[in-house]
Design a protein around this motif. Structure first.
Motif, mmCIF file in Angstrom:
data_model
loop_
_atom_site.group_PDB
_atom_site.id
_atom_site.type_symbol
_atom_site.label_atom_id
_atom_site.label_comp_id
_atom_site.label_asym_id
_atom_site.label_seq_id
_atom_site.Cartn_x
_atom_site.Cartn_y
_atom_site.Cartn_z
ATOM 1 N N UNK A 1 0.803 -1.219 0.000
ATOM 2 C CA UNK A 1 0.000 0.000 0.000
ATOM 3 C C UNK A 1 0.841 1.277 0.000
ATOM 4 N N UNK A 2 0.226 2.356 -0.449
ATOM 5 C CA UNK A 2 0.843 3.677 -0.340
ATOM 6 C C UNK A 2 0.662 4.143 1.106
ATOM 7 N N UNK A 3 1.714 4.636 1.736
ATOM 8 C CA UNK A 3 1.571 5.085 3.122
ATOM 9 C C UNK A 3 0.837 6.423 3.253
ATOM 10 N N UNK A 4 0.709 7.154 2.134
ATOM 11 C CA UNK A 4 0.082 8.479 2.168
ATOM 12 C C UNK A 4 -0.743 8.697 0.917
ATOM 13 N N UNK A 5 -1.636 9.681 0.983
ATOM 14 C CA UNK A 5 -2.425 10.064 -0.187
ATOM 15 C C UNK A 5 -1.606 11.019 -1.040
ATOM 16 N N UNK A 6 -1.828 10.971 -2.354
ATOM 17 C CA UNK A 6 -1.128 11.887 -3.237
ATOM 18 C C UNK A 6 -1.233 11.457 -4.686
#
Length: 136
Positions: free
Chosen positions: A46-51
């Motif tokens: 997963x991506x650890x942050x939104x962006x």
């Protein structure tokens, strides 16, 4: 603000078998970005942050381990947070509490750049607000 995202602790290494995103895609925090397959199992990373994905550093078939570079993510809200958290930033005034609706009065050029990315317009102290295309 761009951030380099690395492979989290997987308990070993794995091979990239599927890329679930491409450059320009917008991702949410914890959204899967690729699938790795190890000797024991396959797992989505997963991506650890939104962006927004700016660059993908891996391709299908690459073998990855913890700490390897995955992608570059333009983290959402990073410029606004940097502006808001700065002690010397005056963009937090009541007049400009919303990005896009306020004026930046920061004196530091680097800080003004962060404010601009957050949606503030630079205005020198003492100047009135000017609309685009109108004199005054």
């Amino acid at each position: 603000m761009s951030e380099l995202i690395r492979v989290p602790d997987l308990g070993g290494e794995g091979e990239v078998i599927e890329l679930l995103v491409k450059v320009g895609d917008r991702v949410e925090a914890d959204q899967s970005v690729l699938t790795l397959e190890s000797d024991k199992a396959s797992m989505e990373v997963p991506s650890p942050k939104a962006g927004v994905i700016k660059e993908i550093k891996v391709k299908i078939g690459d073998r990855l381990k913890e700490g390897d570079e995955l992608l570059v993510l333009e983290v959402e809200g990073a410029a606004e947070r940097a502006c808001a958290e700065s002690r010397s930033c005056t963009c937090r005034s009541a007049e400009s509490s919303r990005p896009g609706g306020g004026s930046c009065r920061c004196r530091d050029q680097q800080q003004r750049a962060g404010c601009a990315r957050a949606g503030y317009r630079y205005r020198r102290q003492g100047q009135g607000h000017r609309s685009h295309g109108q004199g005054g």
